[in-house]
Write an enzyme that holds these catalytic residues in place. Structure first.
Site, PDB file in Angstrom:
ATOM      1  N   PRO A   2      29.461  42.802  40.072  1.00  0.00           N
ATOM      2  CA  PRO A   2      28.351  42.907  39.124  1.00  0.00           C
ATOM      3  C   PRO A   2      27.058  42.348  39.734  1.00  0.00           C
ATOM      4  CG  PRO A   2      30.230  41.745  38.174  1.00  0.00           C
ATOM      5  CD  PRO A   2      30.504  41.897  39.626  1.00  0.00           C
ATOM      6  N   GLU A   3      25.974  43.046  39.493  1.00  0.00           N
ATOM      7  CA  GLU A   3      24.671  42.596  39.968  1.00  0.00           C
ATOM      8  C   GLU A   3      23.851  42.150  38.764  1.00  0.00           C
ATOM      9  OE1 GLU A   3      22.944  45.283  42.837  1.00  0.00           O
ATOM     10  OE2 GLU A   3      24.915  46.031  43.390  1.00  0.00           O
ATOM     11  N   LYS A  54      22.999  36.176  39.433  1.00  0.00           N
ATOM     12  CA  LYS A  54      24.141  36.947  38.929  1.00  0.00           C
ATOM     13  C   LYS A  54      25.070  36.063  38.097  1.00  0.00           C
ATOM     14  CE  LYS A  54      23.989  39.650  43.171  1.00  0.00           C
ATOM     15  NZ  LYS A  54      24.703  39.967  44.425  1.00  0.00           N
TER      16      LYS A  54
END
Ligand SMILES: [Zn+2]
Length: 292
Positions: A2-3, A54
């Site tokens: 995930p960014e 993040k």
């Protein structure tokens, strides 16, 4: 992994359901995934749910916080009697009975609501921190790439200091936080720069173009609730849609939407790197890190 847009999406989804609730207990199912003393936040009430870089941050009214990093395969799933929502790595656990065999911790909140932290590969973590520890933890990150603190001057200054390829520099969390592989690839296509161009070879207008493009693709990612790249489907309401509109990421062999040239894939810094050879030409060889 995930960014920024994916973690931002989770924060926005779960925040309205956690605010003011009391964290009654943290049930630790795998020691490796939970760090710090859980008593620092147990019995405290949630004041804010945010994203930084993040990381997912849950702040409490006693000044302490929870930090959550999803790493490669983490999930954060909120559940109460009426609904389940959240996000992270897409797997069958999104819709399976919880806890699942990948549940590593359960945050039990008032109102019969729970947050499940699942992680197949055990790289993700939850950290309980005091206010002072939180400052220490966040010190390693540059401001978020969409923060006004990342000015044109600041960004150009950072690029001037290094001969690393531009794509690797924009993913460096100490330069600007939140950019990972998907959005780095797309931003360089948008700014018409070859990903292997050496950072210090960029002109000021080129540097500005990269910064604007990074911000544009990140905001587009947030608007699409992130990207969900996995063969697992049938997860209505959880998956983002940015993967359907990427410019070059994941599109090797397909045609560039701008010029109809075939998109190429190379490895740069060990990561899949996608670009259009026409829109993003390698300039003078001394300015690029690879023989192309
Ligand atoms: Zn093109």
């Amino acid at each position: 992994m995930p960014e920024l847009p994916e973690v931002e999406t989770i924060a926005r989804r779960i925040a309205p359901h956690l605010l003011t609730k009391k964290l009654q207990k943290i049930v630790v199912l795998h020691q490796k995934c939970v760090r710090g003393s859980t008593t620092l936040v147990e019995s405290a009430c949630v004041t804010k749910v945010l994203r930084r870089a993040k990381l997912l941050l849950i702040h409490f009214d006693n000044g302490n916080s929870l930090l959550i990093h999803l790493k490669m395969t983490g999930q954060v799933l909120y559940q109460d009697e009426k609904m389940r929502l959240g996000g992270g790595h897409p797997t069958a656990d999104w819709i399976a009975d919880l806890p699942s065999k990948h549940t590593r911790a359960i945050l039990e909140f008032s109102g019969n609501s729970r947050v499940f932290f699942n992680d197949m590969r055990l790289f993700g973590w939850i950290k309980v921190v005091s206010k002072l520890q939180l400052q220490q933890e966040l010190k390693v990150f540059a401001p978020d790439v969409i923060s006004p603190e990342i000015s044109s001057e600041y960004f150009f200054g950072k690029l001037q200091q290094t001969r690393r390829p531009i794509k690797i520099v924009v993913m460096d969390q100490s330069v600007a936080a939140g950019v990972g592989n998907i959005y780095a690839n797309d931003a360089l296509h948008l700014s018409k720069l070859h990903p292997a161009r050496l950072a210090n070879s960029l002109s000021r207008p080129e540097s500005d173009a990269v910064l604007v493009a990074l911000q544009e693709v990140i905001y587009l990612g947030i608007a699409h609730q992130g990207a969900t790249i996995h063969s697992f489907r049938h997860i209505d309401g959880f998956a983002g849609t940015y993967q359907d509109i990427t410019r070059v990421y994941g599109r090797d062999g397909k045609l560039c939407q701008t010029c109809r040239t075939k998109i190429k894939k190379i490895k740069l810094g060990g990561r899949g790197t996608y670009f259009c050879p026409t829109c993003q030409p390698s300039s003078k060889s001394r300015d690029t890190a690879l023989e192309l």
